[in-house]
Design a protein around this motif. Structure first.
Motif, PDB file in Angstrom:
ATOM      1  N   VAL A  72       0.520  -1.110   0.002  1.00  0.00           N
ATOM      2  CA  VAL A  72       0.010   0.107  -0.130  1.00  0.00           C
ATOM      3  C   VAL A  72       1.053   1.004  -0.130  1.00  0.00           C
ATOM      4  O   VAL A  72       0.872   2.118  -0.805  1.00  0.00           O
ATOM      5  CB  VAL A  72      -0.923  -0.055   1.343  1.00  0.00           C
ATOM      6  CG1 VAL A  72      -1.550   1.287   1.288  1.00  0.00           C
ATOM      7  CG2 VAL A  72      -2.168  -1.151   1.064  1.00  0.00           C
ATOM      8  N   GLN A  73       1.971   1.120   1.021  1.00  0.00           N
ATOM      9  CA  GLN A  73       2.843   2.435   0.947  1.00  0.00           C
ATOM     10  C   GLN A  73       3.705   2.726  -0.254  1.00  0.00           C
ATOM     11  O   GLN A  73       3.657   3.846  -0.732  1.00  0.00           O
ATOM     12  CB  GLN A  73       3.683   2.406   2.115  1.00  0.00           C
ATOM     13  CG  GLN A  73       4.933   3.255   2.192  1.00  0.00           C
ATOM     14  CD  GLN A  73       4.468   4.382   3.080  1.00  0.00           C
ATOM     15  OE1 GLN A  73       3.261   4.255   3.997  1.00  0.00           O
ATOM     16  NE2 GLN A  73       4.873   5.703   2.684  1.00  0.00           N
ATOM     17  N   GLN A  74       4.130   1.555  -1.051  1.00  0.00           N
ATOM     18  CA  GLN A  74       4.907   1.810  -2.395  1.00  0.00           C
ATOM     19  C   GLN A  74       3.634   2.238  -3.380  1.00  0.00           C
ATOM     20  O   GLN A  74       4.342   3.267  -4.041  1.00  0.00           O
ATOM     21  CB  GLN A  74       5.288   0.651  -2.615  1.00  0.00           C
ATOM     22  CG  GLN A  74       6.518  -0.007  -1.688  1.00  0.00           C
ATOM     23  CD  GLN A  74       6.940  -1.448  -2.030  1.00  0.00           C
ATOM     24  OE1 GLN A  74       6.117  -2.245  -2.263  1.00  0.00           O
ATOM     25  NE2 GLN A  74       8.246  -1.668  -1.873  1.00  0.00           N
ATOM     26  N   ASN A  75       2.697   1.865  -3.548  1.00  0.00           N
ATOM     27  CA  ASN A  75       1.684   2.144  -4.320  1.00  0.00           C
ATOM     28  C   ASN A  75       1.364   3.825  -4.363  1.00  0.00           C
ATOM     29  O   ASN A  75       1.495   4.590  -5.142  1.00  0.00           O
ATOM     30  CB  ASN A  75       0.357   1.473  -4.356  1.00  0.00           C
ATOM     31  CG  ASN A  75       0.313   0.384  -5.242  1.00  0.00           C
ATOM     32  OD1 ASN A  75       0.062   0.420  -6.482  1.00  0.00           O
ATOM     33  ND2 ASN A  75       0.461  -0.752  -4.850  1.00  0.00           N
ATOM     34  N   LEU A  76       1.423   4.250  -3.037  1.00  0.00           N
ATOM     35  CA  LEU A  76       0.955   5.754  -2.497  1.00  0.00           C
ATOM     36  C   LEU A  76       2.185   6.449  -2.847  1.00  0.00           C
ATOM     37  O   LEU A  76       2.087   7.409  -3.466  1.00  0.00           O
ATOM     38  CB  LEU A  76       0.374   5.601  -1.380  1.00  0.00           C
ATOM     39  CG  LEU A  76      -0.788   5.100  -1.096  1.00  0.00           C
ATOM     40  CD1 LEU A  76      -1.594   5.488   0.238  1.00  0.00           C
ATOM     41  CD2 LEU A  76      -1.988   5.307  -2.118  1.00  0.00           C
TER      42      LEU A  76
ATOM     43  N   ALA B 239       2.444   9.621  -5.255  1.00  0.00           N
ATOM     44  CA  ALA B 239       2.864  11.005  -4.743  1.00  0.00           C
ATOM     45  C   ALA B 239       4.023  11.622  -5.656  1.00  0.00           C
ATOM     46  O   ALA B 239       4.090  12.727  -5.765  1.00  0.00           O
ATOM     47  CB  ALA B 239       3.248  10.870  -3.220  1.00  0.00           C
ATOM     48  N   ALA B 240       5.024  10.776  -5.999  1.00  0.00           N
ATOM     49  CA  ALA B 240       6.121  11.231  -6.804  1.00  0.00           C
ATOM     50  C   ALA B 240       5.692  11.876  -8.194  1.00  0.00           C
ATOM     51  O   ALA B 240       6.310  12.664  -8.649  1.00  0.00           O
ATOM     52  CB  ALA B 240       7.107  10.209  -6.918  1.00  0.00           C
ATOM     53  N   LEU B 241       4.691  10.991  -8.628  1.00  0.00           N
ATOM     54  CA  LEU B 241       4.111  11.457 -10.049  1.00  0.00           C
ATOM     55  C   LEU B 241       3.396  12.824  -9.870  1.00  0.00           C
ATOM     56  O   LEU B 241       3.579  13.700 -10.881  1.00  0.00           O
ATOM     57  CB  LEU B 241       3.072  10.607 -10.619  1.00  0.00           C
ATOM     58  CG  LEU B 241       3.577   9.274 -10.901  1.00  0.00           C
ATOM     59  CD1 LEU B 241       2.472   8.481 -11.252  1.00  0.00           C
ATOM     60  CD2 LEU B 241       4.378   9.240 -12.158  1.00  0.00           C
ATOM     61  N   HIS B 242       3.046  13.278  -8.534  1.00  0.00           N
ATOM     62  CA  HIS B 242       2.532  14.603  -8.313  1.00  0.00           C
ATOM     63  C   HIS B 242       3.478  15.687  -7.777  1.00  0.00           C
ATOM     64  O   HIS B 242       3.098  16.783  -7.432  1.00  0.00           O
ATOM     65  CB  HIS B 242       1.260  14.506  -7.752  1.00  0.00           C
ATOM     66  CG  HIS B 242       0.076  14.093  -8.264  1.00  0.00           C
ATOM     67  ND1 HIS B 242      -0.757  14.792  -8.899  1.00  0.00           N
ATOM     68  CD2 HIS B 242      -0.777  12.734  -8.470  1.00  0.00           C
ATOM     69  CE1 HIS B 242      -1.849  14.379  -9.592  1.00  0.00           C
ATOM     70  NE2 HIS B 242      -1.751  13.116  -9.202  1.00  0.00           N
ATOM     71  N   GLY B 243       4.638  15.339  -7.904  1.00  0.00           N
ATOM     72  CA  GLY B 243       5.776  15.925  -7.466  1.00  0.00           C
ATOM     73  C   GLY B 243       5.962  16.101  -5.863  1.00  0.00           C
ATOM     74  O   GLY B 243       6.515  16.931  -5.423  1.00  0.00           O
TER      75      GLY B 243
ATOM     76  N   GLY C 185       9.617  12.649  -0.205  1.00  0.00           N
ATOM     77  CA  GLY C 185      10.194  12.869   1.241  1.00  0.00           C
ATOM     78  C   GLY C 185       9.219  13.001   2.224  1.00  0.00           C
ATOM     79  O   GLY C 185       8.055  12.225   2.367  1.00  0.00           O
ATOM     80  N   LYS C 186       9.552  13.916   2.949  1.00  0.00           N
ATOM     81  CA  LYS C 186       8.758  14.178   4.071  1.00  0.00           C
ATOM     82  C   LYS C 186       7.265  14.738   3.718  1.00  0.00           C
ATOM     83  O   LYS C 186       6.438  14.140   4.650  1.00  0.00           O
ATOM     84  CB  LYS C 186       9.263  15.211   5.130  1.00  0.00           C
ATOM     85  CG  LYS C 186       8.651  15.601   6.506  1.00  0.00           C
ATOM     86  CD  LYS C 186       9.319  16.504   7.390  1.00  0.00           C
ATOM     87  CE  LYS C 186       8.719  16.752   8.596  1.00  0.00           C
ATOM     88  NZ  LYS C 186       9.391  17.855   9.417  1.00  0.00           N
ATOM     89  N   ALA C 187       6.915  15.355   2.833  1.00  0.00           N
ATOM     90  CA  ALA C 187       5.796  15.818   2.286  1.00  0.00           C
ATOM     91  C   ALA C 187       4.859  14.654   1.973  1.00  0.00           C
ATOM     92  O   ALA C 187       3.828  14.685   2.402  1.00  0.00           O
ATOM     93  CB  ALA C 187       5.791  16.863   1.316  1.00  0.00           C
ATOM     94  N   ALA C 188       5.538  13.856   1.146  1.00  0.00           N
ATOM     95  CA  ALA C 188       4.493  12.666   0.854  1.00  0.00           C
ATOM     96  C   ALA C 188       4.178  11.669   1.769  1.00  0.00           C
ATOM     97  O   ALA C 188       2.947  11.314   1.960  1.00  0.00           O
ATOM     98  CB  ALA C 188       5.692  11.890  -0.421  1.00  0.00           C
TER      99      ALA C 188
ATOM    100  N   LEU D 271      -4.251  12.062  -2.693  1.00  0.00           N
ATOM    101  CA  LEU D 271      -2.836  12.606  -2.011  1.00  0.00           C
ATOM    102  C   LEU D 271      -2.640  14.115  -2.367  1.00  0.00           C
ATOM    103  O   LEU D 271      -1.766  14.787  -1.538  1.00  0.00           O
ATOM    104  CB  LEU D 271      -1.669  11.857  -2.612  1.00  0.00           C
ATOM    105  CG  LEU D 271      -1.679  10.346  -2.051  1.00  0.00           C
ATOM    106  CD1 LEU D 271      -0.617   9.444  -2.816  1.00  0.00           C
ATOM    107  CD2 LEU D 271      -1.306  10.241  -0.468  1.00  0.00           C
ATOM    108  N   HIS D 272      -2.850  14.515  -3.629  1.00  0.00           N
ATOM    109  CA  HIS D 272      -2.418  15.857  -3.983  1.00  0.00           C
ATOM    110  C   HIS D 272      -3.578  16.897  -3.545  1.00  0.00           C
ATOM    111  O   HIS D 272      -3.600  17.947  -4.268  1.00  0.00           O
ATOM    112  CB  HIS D 272      -2.195  15.890  -5.468  1.00  0.00           C
ATOM    113  CG  HIS D 272      -3.228  15.540  -6.318  1.00  0.00           C
ATOM    114  ND1 HIS D 272      -3.912  14.240  -6.356  1.00  0.00           N
ATOM    115  CD2 HIS D 272      -4.227  16.173  -7.163  1.00  0.00           C
ATOM    116  CE1 HIS D 272      -4.822  14.081  -7.210  1.00  0.00           C
ATOM    117  NE2 HIS D 272      -5.108  15.432  -7.603  1.00  0.00           N
ATOM    118  N   GLN D 273      -4.460  16.475  -2.762  1.00  0.00           N
ATOM    119  CA  GLN D 273      -5.391  17.440  -2.150  1.00  0.00           C
ATOM    120  C   GLN D 273      -6.268  18.049  -3.456  1.00  0.00           C
ATOM    121  O   GLN D 273      -6.400  19.495  -3.405  1.00  0.00           O
ATOM    122  CB  GLN D 273      -4.802  18.555  -1.337  1.00  0.00           C
ATOM    123  CG  GLN D 273      -4.224  17.871  -0.065  1.00  0.00           C
ATOM    124  CD  GLN D 273      -3.510  18.994   0.948  1.00  0.00           C
ATOM    125  OE1 GLN D 273      -2.707  19.763   0.381  1.00  0.00           O
ATOM    126  NE2 GLN D 273      -3.750  19.022   2.065  1.00  0.00           N
ATOM    127  N   PRO D 274      -6.855  17.243  -4.004  1.00  0.00           N
ATOM    128  CA  PRO D 274      -7.877  17.739  -5.234  1.00  0.00           C
ATOM    129  C   PRO D 274      -9.021  18.425  -4.702  1.00  0.00           C
ATOM    130  O   PRO D 274      -9.547  18.380  -3.457  1.00  0.00           O
ATOM    131  CB  PRO D 274      -8.187  16.561  -6.194  1.00  0.00           C
ATOM    132  CG  PRO D 274      -8.109  15.474  -4.959  1.00  0.00           C
ATOM    133  CD  PRO D 274      -7.109  15.851  -4.040  1.00  0.00           C
TER     134      PRO D 274
END
Length: 243
Positions: A92-96, A100-104, A107-110, A149-152
């Motif tokens: 689950v963590q790896q998928n997310l 998250a990386a795709l949306h920029g 690290g800590k923010a993700a 994750l990217h707060q749409p």
């Protein structure tokens, strides 16, 4: 208005999948896109998410036209498609983290966003499990966490309870409604299941590519002169009915 669709039509060859569809949703509103299979719901979602190019009409999010500002609009959208797109062999963590990386986000923010959304959807304890080990309802929760994750500002869900048992369908539906209430997220929930909708909900009734109504469930009952949403749906989508 949060999202606005104006006179959108779409054809597959000579066949009209959508015919002059128009509606607008308020910020924080839960709206159901209701229609039988083949009504045009998935086509509309494909246009909203730019899987299909617009043929006619306009789509706006916060007054930004999708055709003119595609990147800005897509950054404000979260999407859960009917078919799962999770990697079953990742946790689950790896998928997310990948999403998250795709949306920029990194690290800590993700990490913070992932923890927040998994906590909200009661999935934090499953973060290190492979998706393959999760049941259908829990996989859907992971997909919703990923979409947020990217707060749409707007969350689109295309038949999100497909394949789930009644208890899981109900729990997922309630989670999404709670998100609307807590975060002012605007939700468009596509379904053909009457039990996922209440009489107080805004209901966009789509049939054979035409939007028959965009009122509340109560108004649909009044319009069709029926005493339940199920009967109203059957009456309004009956071939030859004119309202």
């Amino acid at each position: 208005m949060s999202i606005r669709v104006e006179q959108v039509s779409f054809h597959y060859g000579k066949k009209a999948a959508l015919n002059n569809v128009s509606f607008a949703l308020e910020t924080g509103q839960f709206a159901a896109l209701l229609g039988p299979n083949g009504a045009g719901k998935s086509t509309l979602f494909a246009l909203l998410t730019r899987l299909y190019a617009q043929q006619s009409g306009e789509i706006f999010l916060r007054e930004l036209a999708l055709n003119q500002h595609p990147t800005a609009v897509m950054q404000k959208l979260g999407v859960v498609f009917q078919q799962s797109t999770l990697d079953l062999d990742l946790t689950v963590q790896q998928n997310l983290s990948y999403h998250a990386a795709l949306h920029g986000l990194s690290g800590k923010a993700a990490k913070g966003r992932i923890q927040q959304e998994l906590e909200r959807l009661q999935m934090l304890a499953r973060a290190d499990e492979k998706v393959r080990a999760l049941n259908g309802g829990h996989r859907r929760r992971v997909e919703i966490a990923r979409a947020l994750l990217h707060q749409p500002e707007v969350l689109l869900l295309d038949e999100p309870t497909t394949g789930l048992d009644p208890q899981s369908r109900s729990a997922l539906n309630q989670h999404i409604r709670q998100l609307c209430h807590e975060t002012q997220l605007t939700v468009l929930w596509a379904t053909h299941l009457i039990e996922e909708i209440t009489l107080e909900d805004r209901v966009l009734l789509l049939h054979q590519g035409r939007l028959l109504s965009s009122a509340t469930g109560h108004s649909l009952c009044e319009l069709s002169q029926q005493d339940s949403l199920s009967k109203a749906f059957n009456t309004l989508t009956c071939d030859g009915a004119s309202y």
